[in-house]
Design a protein around this motif. Structure first.
Motif, PDB file in Angstrom:
ATOM      1  N   GLN A 152       0.743  -1.313  -0.017  1.00  0.00           N
ATOM      2  CA  GLN A 152      -0.084   0.145   0.066  1.00  0.00           C
ATOM      3  C   GLN A 152       0.590   1.283   0.008  1.00  0.00           C
ATOM      4  OE1 GLN A 152      -3.796  -0.096   2.487  1.00  0.00           O
ATOM      5  NE2 GLN A 152      -2.968  -2.456   2.982  1.00  0.00           N
ATOM      6  N   LEU A 153       2.195   1.256  -0.094  1.00  0.00           N
ATOM      7  CA  LEU A 153       3.094   2.819   0.716  1.00  0.00           C
ATOM      8  C   LEU A 153       3.742   2.483  -0.690  1.00  0.00           C
ATOM      9  CD1 LEU A 153       4.234   1.943   4.288  1.00  0.00           C
ATOM     10  CD2 LEU A 153       2.757   3.629   2.908  1.00  0.00           C
ATOM     11  N   GLY A 154       3.602   1.093  -1.841  1.00  0.00           N
ATOM     12  CA  GLY A 154       4.502   1.435  -3.075  1.00  0.00           C
ATOM     13  C   GLY A 154       6.044   0.558  -2.929  1.00  0.00           C
ATOM     14  N   MET A 155       5.399  -0.512  -1.696  1.00  0.00           N
ATOM     15  CA  MET A 155       6.516  -1.172  -1.404  1.00  0.00           C
ATOM     16  C   MET A 155       6.189  -2.605  -1.575  1.00  0.00           C
ATOM     17  SD  MET A 155       9.376   0.777   1.561  1.00  0.00           S
ATOM     18  CE  MET A 155       7.596  -0.141   3.082  1.00  0.00           C
ATOM     19  N   PRO A 156       6.856  -3.452  -2.561  1.00  0.00           N
ATOM     20  CA  PRO A 156       6.442  -5.029  -2.244  1.00  0.00           C
ATOM     21  C   PRO A 156       7.122  -6.016  -1.527  1.00  0.00           C
ATOM     22  CG  PRO A 156       6.508  -3.994  -4.392  1.00  0.00           C
ATOM     23  CD  PRO A 156       6.745  -2.975  -3.918  1.00  0.00           C
ATOM     24  N   SER A 157       8.111  -5.144  -1.149  1.00  0.00           N
ATOM     25  CA  SER A 157       9.506  -6.355  -1.059  1.00  0.00           C
ATOM     26  C   SER A 157      10.547  -4.951  -0.600  1.00  0.00           C
ATOM     27  CB  SER A 157       9.934  -6.742  -1.553  1.00  0.00           C
ATOM     28  OG  SER A 157      10.901  -6.287  -2.145  1.00  0.00           O
ATOM     29  N   TRP A 158      11.770  -5.165   0.439  1.00  0.00           N
ATOM     30  CA  TRP A 158      11.608  -4.331   1.004  1.00  0.00           C
ATOM     31  C   TRP A 158      12.927  -4.695   2.585  1.00  0.00           C
ATOM     32  CZ3 TRP A 158       7.342  -4.598   2.686  1.00  0.00           C
ATOM     33  CH2 TRP A 158       7.360  -5.015   4.284  1.00  0.00           C
ATOM     34  N   GLU A 159      14.014  -4.226   1.960  1.00  0.00           N
ATOM     35  CA  GLU A 159      15.857  -4.728   2.692  1.00  0.00           C
ATOM     36  C   GLU A 159      15.254  -4.377   4.518  1.00  0.00           C
ATOM     37  OE1 GLU A 159      18.424  -6.515   1.879  1.00  0.00           O
ATOM     38  OE2 GLU A 159      16.976  -7.293  -0.178  1.00  0.00           O
ATOM     39  N   THR A 160      16.156  -5.308   4.858  1.00  0.00           N
ATOM     40  CA  THR A 160      15.518  -5.454   6.199  1.00  0.00           C
ATOM     41  C   THR A 160      16.971  -5.618   7.074  1.00  0.00           C
ATOM     42  OG1 THR A 160      13.296  -5.774   6.949  1.00  0.00           O
ATOM     43  CG2 THR A 160      14.656  -5.554   8.746  1.00  0.00           C
ATOM     44  N   SER A 161      17.532  -4.461   8.057  1.00  0.00           N
ATOM     45  CA  SER A 161      19.164  -4.687   8.258  1.00  0.00           C
ATOM     46  C   SER A 161      18.373  -4.139  10.083  1.00  0.00           C
ATOM     47  CB  SER A 161      20.269  -3.425   8.179  1.00  0.00           C
ATOM     48  OG  SER A 161      19.280  -2.555   8.625  1.00  0.00           O
ATOM     49  N   PHE A 162      19.434  -5.700  11.000  1.00  0.00           N
ATOM     50  CA  PHE A 162      18.937  -5.237  12.203  1.00  0.00           C
ATOM     51  C   PHE A 162      19.752  -4.832  12.511  1.00  0.00           C
ATOM     52  CE2 PHE A 162      17.047  -9.621  10.072  1.00  0.00           C
ATOM     53  CZ  PHE A 162      15.907  -9.589  10.621  1.00  0.00           C
ATOM     54  N   SER A 163      19.002  -4.496  13.436  1.00  0.00           N
ATOM     55  CA  SER A 163      20.748  -3.016  14.833  1.00  0.00           C
ATOM     56  C   SER A 163      21.332  -4.545  15.376  1.00  0.00           C
ATOM     57  CB  SER A 163      19.593  -2.325  14.825  1.00  0.00           C
ATOM     58  OG  SER A 163      18.494  -3.012  16.079  1.00  0.00           O
ATOM     59  N   ALA A 164      22.694  -4.246  15.642  1.00  0.00           N
ATOM     60  CA  ALA A 164      23.391  -4.751  16.960  1.00  0.00           C
ATOM     61  C   ALA A 164      23.100  -3.436  18.194  1.00  0.00           C
ATOM     62  CB  ALA A 164      24.394  -4.646  16.355  1.00  0.00           C
ATOM     63  N   PRO A 165      22.627  -3.846  18.943  1.00  0.00           N
ATOM     64  CA  PRO A 165      23.013  -2.987  20.559  1.00  0.00           C
ATOM     65  C   PRO A 165      24.337  -2.598  20.740  1.00  0.00           C
ATOM     66  CG  PRO A 165      22.621  -6.180  20.636  1.00  0.00           C
ATOM     67  CD  PRO A 165      23.138  -5.765  19.771  1.00  0.00           C
ATOM     68  N   CYS A 166      24.470  -1.293  21.661  1.00  0.00           N
ATOM     69  CA  CYS A 166      25.578  -0.663  21.292  1.00  0.00           C
ATOM     70  C   CYS A 166      25.988  -0.320  23.184  1.00  0.00           C
ATOM     71  CB  CYS A 166      25.759   0.550  19.971  1.00  0.00           C
ATOM     72  SG  CYS A 166      24.697   1.494  20.354  1.00  0.00           S
ATOM     73  N   PHE A 167      24.867  -0.751  23.285  1.00  0.00           N
ATOM     74  CA  PHE A 167      24.535   0.007  25.221  1.00  0.00           C
ATOM     75  C   PHE A 167      25.724   0.196  26.254  1.00  0.00           C
ATOM     76  CE2 PHE A 167      23.964  -0.980  29.728  1.00  0.00           C
ATOM     77  CZ  PHE A 167      23.191  -0.526  29.945  1.00  0.00           C
ATOM     78  N   ASP A 168      26.689  -0.974  25.739  1.00  0.00           N
ATOM     79  CA  ASP A 168      28.302  -0.638  26.400  1.00  0.00           C
ATOM     80  C   ASP A 168      29.114   0.381  26.271  1.00  0.00           C
ATOM     81  OD1 ASP A 168      27.992  -2.469  28.114  1.00  0.00           O
ATOM     82  OD2 ASP A 168      29.330  -3.998  26.996  1.00  0.00           O
ATOM     83  N   GLU A 169      29.147   0.784  24.720  1.00  0.00           N
ATOM     84  CA  GLU A 169      29.541   2.238  24.022  1.00  0.00           C
ATOM     85  C   GLU A 169      28.777   3.229  24.615  1.00  0.00           C
ATOM     86  OE1 GLU A 169      29.063  -0.572  22.342  1.00  0.00           O
ATOM     87  OE2 GLU A 169      30.814  -1.267  22.312  1.00  0.00           O
TER      88      GLU A 169
END
Length: 334
Positions: free
Chosen positions: A94-111
């Motif tokens: 519905q937003l013109g994106m039949p598919s999309w790439e997803t990158s998974f975030s890595a935690p940087c809590f200690d930093e």
């Protein structure tokens, strides 16, 4: 010494650290109004956290806090993630994106903790859990005041034992993500504050559905030393919320919010919209994977001015929210 003296603010109010909504101008305006401004750094990288802190410091010489998301251990179920992604595809179309790439975030809590120390931030708060003993020790060695988040008496007691200097207790009325880290408690704020005050010695800060001075006073009368407000500030001119998000807040009706995991995989209270309705009973990936899966949908919806697919977090009393500046809203509380 009470909470306001400990963190050197004029009024017993914390500006809620609403990740994605808080801008440097928003945090600085809160601090300049005499309350504890809070940077919602949960989704930022360590370097972006540093840049945000430095920007705020150019706009105010008042104390402010940084809020961090404590990372959770998680085993990725690839089949569930695939099913969750497939459930989102009709909305993407519905937003013109039949598919999309997803990158998974890595935690940087200690930093991020290290950045807080290096930048000399006076207050650090935590959501979704409690920091490690090592991080608590390092922060305290650098004279950082620590604030935990709890949604139950059990969590508040653990926050005190962990070394937190104060604890935000979040009632079921609160907007945005639940700060729960033991189960998913949904306790009315009045009951939660009453019970927590009896069980801990550290200052208690009440959060959830506090929309005016009268509600703030009722929490103080119950033993809270301060309140945390977020929804009341959402529609201010300094808020980084999308214009249509602000409009939805100002036009909200009573009972328009509900809890959902659809956007992030973690329970959060927001204004009910077609995305929340459509995703009911659909497979949802765990947090933060679901958050990564929906990130492109949310950003594209904002770019296309499609509030029906945006996350619009708000508390139960959102219908009482008014526009104006942060200083104007704070003045109504104090």
């Amino acid at each position: 010494m009470n909470f306001t003296e400990s963190v050197q603010i004029d009024h017993p109010i914390i500006q809620a650290p609403m990740a994605g909504v808080t801008t440097p101008e928003f945090v600085a305006a809160s601090a300049n109004a005499g309350v504890l401004g809070s940077i919602g750094a949960g989704y930022l990288s360590a370097e972006a956290t540093r840049e945000f802190i430095q920007h705020v410091r150019k706009l105010t010489d008042k104390p402010f806090a940084v809020n961090l998301f404590v990372p959770e251990e998680m085993n990725m179920d690839e089949k569930l993630v695939r099913r969750a992604y497939e459930q989102l595809q009709p909305i993407g179309e519905q937003l013109g994106m039949p598919s999309w790439e997803t990158s998974f975030s890595a935690p940087c809590f200690d930093e991020q903790v290290q950045v807080v120390i290096e930048e000399g931030v006076p207050v650090c708060s935590f959501t979704f859990g409690l920091p490690s003993e090592d991080n608590v020790r390092k922060l305290k060695a650098n004279h950082v005041f620590l604030i935990g988040t709890a949604t139950s008496v059990e969590e508040a007691v653990l926050a005190e034992k962990c070394g937190m200097d104060a604890v935000v207790v979040q009632g079921k009325e609160a907007g945005g993500h639940r700060g729960s880290f033991i189960g998913e408690a949904l306790i009315p704020l009045k009951e939660l504050v009453t019970d927590v005050v009896e069980q801990v010695q550290i200052p208690v800060i009440a959060a959830g559905g506090i929309a005016d001075k009268e509600q703030m006073k009722s929490m103080i009368d119950l033993g809270a030393q301060a309140v945390q407000i977020g929804t009341a500030l959402l529609a201010t001119k300094e808020s980084g919320a999308h214009p249509l998000y602000k409009q939805a807040v100002l036009q909200a009706s009573e009972g328009c919010t509900e809890l959902t995991k659809a956007f992030s995989g973690k329970s959060a209270r927001g204004i009910r919209n077609p995305f929340i309705i459509e995703m009911k009973d659909k497979p949802i990936a765990p947090y933060p994977i679901q958050n990564d899966l929906t990130k492109k949908i949310r950003s594209e919806a904002a770019a296309q001015n499609r509030p029906e697919f945006m996350s619009m977090w708000a508390g139960e009393r959102v219908h009482e929210t008014e526009g104006g500046s942060i200083s104007e809203i704070i003045s109504e509380f104090v």
